[in-house]
Structure formats: structure tokens, C-alpha cells
Scaffold this motif. Structure first.
Motif, short mmCIF file in Angstrom:
data_model
loop_
_atom_site.label_atom_id
_atom_site.label_comp_id
_atom_site.label_asym_id
_atom_site.label_seq_id
_atom_site.Cartn_x
_atom_site.Cartn_y
_atom_site.Cartn_z
N ASP A 37 -28.70 98.98 33.44
CA ASP A 37 -27.82 98.49 32.38
C ASP A 37 -27.74 99.44 31.19
OD1 ASP A 37 -27.34 96.22 33.86
OD2 ASP A 37 -28.96 95.08 32.93
N ARG A 38 -28.24 100.65 31.33
CA ARG A 38 -28.26 101.60 30.21
C ARG A 38 -27.40 102.82 30.52
NH1 ARG A 38 -33.62 101.75 27.08
NH2 ARG A 38 -34.40 99.65 27.34
N ASP A 39 -27.10 103.57 29.45
CA ASP A 39 -26.39 104.84 29.64
C ASP A 39 -27.40 105.91 30.04
OD1 ASP A 39 -27.22 106.47 27.10
OD2 ASP A 39 -26.68 104.48 26.37
N ARG A 40 -26.93 107.11 30.38
CA ARG A 40 -27.80 108.16 30.93
C ARG A 40 -28.94 108.54 29.99
NH1 ARG A 40 -27.02 107.48 35.91
NH2 ARG A 40 -24.90 107.82 36.54
N PHE A 41 -28.65 108.74 28.73
CA PHE A 41 -29.70 109.13 27.79
C PHE A 41 -30.74 108.03 27.67
CE2 PHE A 41 -31.48 109.28 23.50
CZ PHE A 41 -32.06 110.54 23.54
N SER A 42 -30.30 106.78 27.58
CA SER A 42 -31.25 105.67 27.48
C SER A 42 -32.04 105.49 28.77
CB SER A 42 -30.50 104.37 27.15
OG SER A 42 -29.85 104.47 25.91
N GLN A 43 -31.43 105.79 29.92
CA GLN A 43 -32.18 105.72 31.18
C GLN A 43 -33.30 106.76 31.18
OE1 GLN A 43 -29.28 106.36 34.26
NE2 GLN A 43 -28.80 104.18 34.43
N ALA A 44 -32.99 107.97 30.74
CA ALA A 44 -34.01 109.01 30.70
C ALA A 44 -35.12 108.66 29.71
CB ALA A 44 -33.38 110.36 30.34
N MET A 45 -34.76 108.09 28.56
CA MET A 45 -35.77 107.71 27.57
C MET A 45 -36.63 106.56 28.08
SD MET A 45 -35.48 109.94 25.32
CE MET A 45 -36.66 109.29 24.18
N LEU A 46 -36.03 105.59 28.77
CA LEU A 46 -36.80 104.49 29.35
C LEU A 46 -37.75 105.02 30.42
CD1 LEU A 46 -37.36 101.44 29.67
CD2 LEU A 46 -35.55 101.43 31.38
N LEU A 47 -37.27 105.92 31.26
CA LEU A 47 -38.11 106.51 32.30
C LEU A 47 -39.30 107.23 31.67
CD1 LEU A 47 -37.38 107.56 35.60
CD2 LEU A 47 -37.99 109.55 34.28
N TRP A 48 -39.05 107.97 30.62
CA TRP A 48 -40.12 108.68 29.93
C TRP A 48 -41.10 107.70 29.29
CZ3 TRP A 48 -41.12 109.25 24.57
CH2 TRP A 48 -42.11 110.20 24.28
N SER A 49 -40.60 106.63 28.66
CA SER A 49 -41.48 105.68 27.98
C SER A 49 -42.32 104.86 28.97
CB SER A 49 -40.68 104.74 27.08
OG SER A 49 -39.87 103.89 27.85
N LEU A 50 -41.84 104.70 30.20
CA LEU A 50 -42.61 103.98 31.22
C LEU A 50 -43.61 104.89 31.93
CD1 LEU A 50 -39.84 101.75 32.83
CD2 LEU A 50 -41.68 101.03 31.31
N GLY A 51 -43.64 106.15 31.58
CA GLY A 51 -44.60 107.08 32.17
C GLY A 51 -44.03 107.87 33.33
N GLY A 52 -42.72 107.88 33.49
CA GLY A 52 -42.09 108.63 34.57
C GLY A 52 -41.95 110.09 34.23
N LYS A 53 -41.49 110.85 35.21
CA LYS A 53 -41.36 112.29 35.01
C LYS A 53 -40.06 112.77 35.63
CE LYS A 53 -43.85 116.56 35.86
NZ LYS A 53 -45.00 117.19 36.49
N ILE A 54 -39.34 113.59 34.88
CA ILE A 54 -38.12 114.24 35.38
C ILE A 54 -38.40 115.73 35.45
CG2 ILE A 54 -35.70 114.74 34.93
CD1 ILE A 54 -35.51 112.16 33.37
N THR A 55 -38.24 116.29 36.64
CA THR A 55 -38.45 117.72 36.84
C THR A 55 -37.10 118.37 37.11
OG1 THR A 55 -40.57 117.22 37.84
CG2 THR A 55 -39.72 119.43 38.17
N PRO A 56 -36.65 119.26 36.22
CA PRO A 56 -35.34 119.89 36.44
C PRO A 56 -35.38 120.90 37.57
CG PRO A 56 -36.38 120.78 34.48
CD PRO A 56 -37.27 119.68 34.98
N GLY A 57 -34.20 121.17 38.10
CA GLY A 57 -34.07 122.18 39.14
C GLY A 57 -34.25 123.57 38.57
N SER A 58 -34.46 124.52 39.45
CA SER A 58 -34.68 125.91 39.04
C SER A 58 -33.40 126.51 38.46
CB SER A 58 -35.13 126.72 40.24
OG SER A 58 -35.24 128.08 39.90
N ILE A 59 -33.57 127.33 37.43
CA ILE A 59 -32.41 128.03 36.86
C ILE A 59 -32.49 129.52 37.18
CG2 ILE A 59 -32.01 126.38 35.01
CD1 ILE A 59 -33.52 128.30 33.14
N HIS A 60 -33.45 129.90 38.01
CA HIS A 60 -33.59 131.30 38.40
C HIS A 60 -32.42 131.68 39.31
CE1 HIS A 60 -35.34 134.83 40.43
NE2 HIS A 60 -35.96 135.00 39.27
N CYS A 61 -31.80 132.81 39.06
CA CYS A 61 -30.61 133.18 39.82
C CYS A 61 -30.92 133.44 41.30
CB CYS A 61 -29.93 134.39 39.20
SG CYS A 61 -30.94 135.88 39.18
N GLY A 62 -32.14 133.77 41.65
CA GLY A 62 -32.50 133.99 43.05
C GLY A 62 -32.61 132.68 43.83
#
Length: 122
Positions: free
Chosen positions: A17-42
Motif C-alpha cells: 500500500d506504499r509508494d516505492r520510496f516508502s516501501q524501501a524505507m519500510l524494508l530498511w526499518s524492518l531490518g531488510g537489505k537491498i543490494t544494488p546491481g553492479s555498475i562495473h562496465c565489464g
């Protein structure tokens, strides 16, 4: 420590029921972890390195970007909840140890304190 069925159900209901930013903040506040994809050109042709990963309450999911990873986590948690056999037949929510009732409150004292004056209404 494993997450209870009620915690997973509440997190999914609150997150969808939340927007993307609020979903990420809720995930973080519940102890979750978001790992971004690699930005290395290789790594741009390596599918697994480019994936974003989301982990919360012992449920993991991945996607091409953060919004798709959050959506994948919501789908995975909802699927975990759907495949669980201990749900109520009427509304699909997980069984509560109190059967929907609040826990009992502390009992009242047996008598009034003796050091306070007692007034009786006529």
C-alpha cells in the motif's frame, strides 16, 4: 530467528500500500537489505551481476532494478503466505494465537487501599 507468519503477512500488507520510496524505507526499518546491481562496465552482459537483490524476513527476491526487486519480494512473500496451510478458511489471514481477541488485562485489586478515605454515595 525465523519470522512468524503474522509478521510476514503484516509486512506484505503494509508494503503493497506504499509508494516505492516508502516501501524501501519500510524494508530498511524492518531490518531488510537491498543490494544494488553492479555498475562495473565489464558486468553489463552478466545477468546475475546486474540484478538487484532484496532480503527481508528470510525471504529473498531479485529484479532488474529496485522497483522490480521490491515487487518480486512482495510476490514471493505473498506466495509464501498462500502456500502456508495454517491460514484461516474465512479470510486467509494467518491464525492468531488469540483468535482475534486482545490479551487479558491485569486484574483489578481485590479491595480499595486502606490509607485513602472512602466515600460512599447515598
Amino acid at each position: 530467528m525465523a519470522a512468524s507468519r503474522q509478521q510476514i503477512y503484516a509486512a506484505v500488507q503494509d508494503m503493497q500500500d506504499r509508494d516505492r520510496f516508502s516501501q524501501a524505507m519500510l524494508l530498511w526499518s524492518l531490518g531488510g537489505k537491498i543490494t544494488p546491481g553492479s555498475i562495473h562496465c565489464g558486468d553489463r552482459f552478466d545477468f546475475d551481476a546486474m540484478q538487484w537483490h532484496v532480503a527481508l524476513l528470510n525471504i529473498s527476491a531479485s529484479g532488474e532494478n529496485m522497483p522490480s526487486a521490491l515487487d518480486a519480494w512482495i510476490r514471493a512473500a505473498r506466495l509464501f503466505h498462500t502456500l502456508d496451510g495454517s491460514r484461516r478458511a474465512t479470510d486467509g489471514r494467518p491464525d492468531c494465537p488469540y483468535s482475534g481477541q486482545a490479551p487479558l488485562t491485569k486484574p483489578l485489586p481485590a479491595s480499595a487501599p486502606k490509607n485513602k478515605p472512602f466515600q460512599q454515595l447515598a
